[in-house]
Design a protein around this motif. Structure first.
Motif, short mmCIF file in Angstrom:
data_model
loop_
_atom_site.label_atom_id
_atom_site.label_comp_id
_atom_site.label_asym_id
_atom_site.label_seq_id
_atom_site.Cartn_x
_atom_site.Cartn_y
_atom_site.Cartn_z
N ILE A 6 0.85 -1.18 0.00
CA ILE A 6 0.00 0.00 0.00
C ILE A 6 0.89 1.23 0.00
O ILE A 6 1.68 1.45 0.93
N ALA A 8 1.89 4.76 0.61
CA ALA A 8 1.41 5.77 1.55
C ALA A 8 2.48 6.81 1.83
O ALA A 8 2.66 7.24 2.97
N GLN A 26 -4.19 10.44 2.98
CA GLN A 26 -4.47 9.06 3.38
C GLN A 26 -4.71 8.92 4.88
O GLN A 26 -5.27 7.93 5.34
N ILE A 37 -6.41 5.33 4.61
CA ILE A 37 -5.49 4.20 4.63
C ILE A 37 -6.08 3.04 5.42
O ILE A 37 -5.89 1.87 5.08
N THR A 40 -8.39 1.33 3.15
CA THR A 40 -7.66 0.53 2.16
C THR A 40 -7.24 -0.81 2.74
O THR A 40 -7.38 -1.85 2.09
N ILE A 55 3.20 -1.55 4.10
CA ILE A 55 2.92 -0.13 3.88
C ILE A 55 4.22 0.57 3.50
O ILE A 55 5.20 0.53 4.26
N THR A 57 6.04 3.95 3.08
CA THR A 57 5.87 5.34 3.49
C THR A 57 7.24 6.00 3.62
O THR A 57 8.24 5.50 3.10
N VAL A 65 1.54 6.59 10.53
CA VAL A 65 1.06 5.36 9.88
C VAL A 65 1.04 4.21 10.88
O VAL A 65 0.07 3.45 10.96
N SER A 118 -3.06 4.30 -1.15
CA SER A 118 -3.65 4.36 0.19
C SER A 118 -4.81 5.34 0.27
O SER A 118 -5.46 5.45 1.32
N ASP A 119 -5.07 6.08 -0.84
CA ASP A 119 -6.05 7.16 -0.76
C ASP A 119 -7.06 7.14 -1.90
O ASP A 119 -7.51 8.18 -2.37
#
Length: 359
Positions: A6, A8, A26, A37, A40, A55, A57, A65, A118-119
């Motif tokens: 994902i 993010a 997100q 998120i 998701t 994830i 990021t 997160v 994620s969005d």
């Protein structure tokens, strides 16, 4: 073995001032009581266990997160030391996944990865999950990259398009060969794409095996492969999080900053697409809210605040714990978050990032 990455790491600049670098789109609960998120992750949990969800990021957003997704194992939060766009982010994340599971695979078992934003908003969640499973099987069985193409319902100029190798009418939820990816078109070109019936919106969702994606990097992005090889030598099963981030920081500087679309998708010869209608929206700007929320009697969309309106219509108004008065205005986006207030014409919302760039 089905896994997910994902993405993010974005800052959601076109959603400023709601979205900020530390709390981007997100991490906002714009559409429900859940953040985007969280939505998701919950969307794929029925088919992918939390241990297999990763994830991607950055250092600025990692703590938020982790706090939002306490059920995701900490070693699955991949913290990139620098923003080098999606080719590096996806390739690096695939390395982390490969490293985690390489000693746990059964003979001939493959790792399938679905890459998700994620969005994004997806309303037909059950149908989406079935399509992901279909795409994962195709990716594993035939060594191809599978993408989900959104059946267009209008000539949208804000999306890239996918041209399909097919002479007959496209059927939903079937697999087709991709002819080429197309950049965001002007309105006239977008109209021709939609009328032809052979073009789909590029959703940015991809499914592939680790073996397939690294083969594509080998052929199309040799410089990235060299960086991956250096990172592989440093990876162990007990190094993750910021410790791993610091370990590969210098390697990341050697990545060219380029998207997966420009680096691989536009040139790869083994891509398939599944046309879908899953009520998808990438929520790319405030204007997208008009496709999600109902307007009030005056034709305005109002979120989180009270509005007093007179002779005003077709506006989008957002501002928590505040009363906003509208008088004789039309087609505006009005957003208040903290000390920041945005007032923009709706046809300029794609340019909001220019305000941020000015500082």
């Amino acid at each position: 073995m089905l896994t997910a990455i994902i993405m993010a790491g974005g800052s959601g600049e076109r959603f400023w001032p709601l979205s900020t670098p530390k709390k981007p789109k997100q991490l906002l609960n714009i559409f429900s009581d859940k953040t985007m998120i969280r939505e998701t992750v919950d969307r794929i949990l029925p088919i992918i266990p939390k241990e297999n969800i990763f994830i991607a990021t950055n250092e600025l957003q990692a703590a938020a997160v982790k706090a939002e997704l306490k059920d995701i194992p900490e070693e699955n939060i991949i913290i990139e030391p620098a923003f080098k766009d999606t080719a590096a982010a996806i390739g690096y994340s695939a390395l982390v996944i490969e490293n985690k599971f390489k000693d746990k695979l059964a003979k001939d078992e493959k790792i399938e990865i679905v890459v998700l934003a994620s969005d994004h908003l997806i309303k037909k969640e059950s149908e989406f999950r079935e399509i992901v499973k279909l795409g994962a099987k195709e990716a594993s069985d035939n060594g191809v990259i599978v993408t989900l193409g959104i059946k267009p319902n209008k000539p949208e100029t804000g999306y890239g398009y996918i041209e399909v190798k097919e002479e007959n009418q496209l059927n939903l939820n079937e697999i087709y060969k991709v002819r080429r990816f197309r950049e965001k078109p002007n309105l006239e070109t977008a109209e021709s794409y939609v009328s032809s019936g052979k073009y789909l919106w590029n959703s940015g969702m991809f499914i592939f095996t680790t073996e397939t994606i690294f083969k594509n990097f080998d052929v199309l992005m040799e410089e990235h492969t060299e960086v991956f090889q250096s990172i592989r030598k440093k990876m162990t099963n007990n190094i993750f999080g910021l410790e791993l981030t610091n370990l590969v920081r210098n390697d990341f500087e050697n990545f060219e900053k380029i998207s997966i679309d420009f680096g691989i998708m536009e040139y790869s010869k083994n891509i398939r697409v599944i046309p879908v209608d899953i009520e998808w929206n990438d929520i790319g700007s405030f204007n997208a809210l008009e496709e999600v929320f109902q307007k009030n009697d005056a034709g305005n969309i109002v979120r989180y605040c009270e509005v007093k309106e007179f002779d005003s219509s077709d506006n989008i108004v957002i501002g928590e714990n505040i009363t906003i008065s509208l008088l004789g205005v039309k087609d505006l986006v009005i957003v208040k978050n903290g000390d920041n207030i945005l007032i923009a014409n709706k046809n300029r919302t794609q340019d909001i990032k220019k305000i941020i760039q000015r500082g």
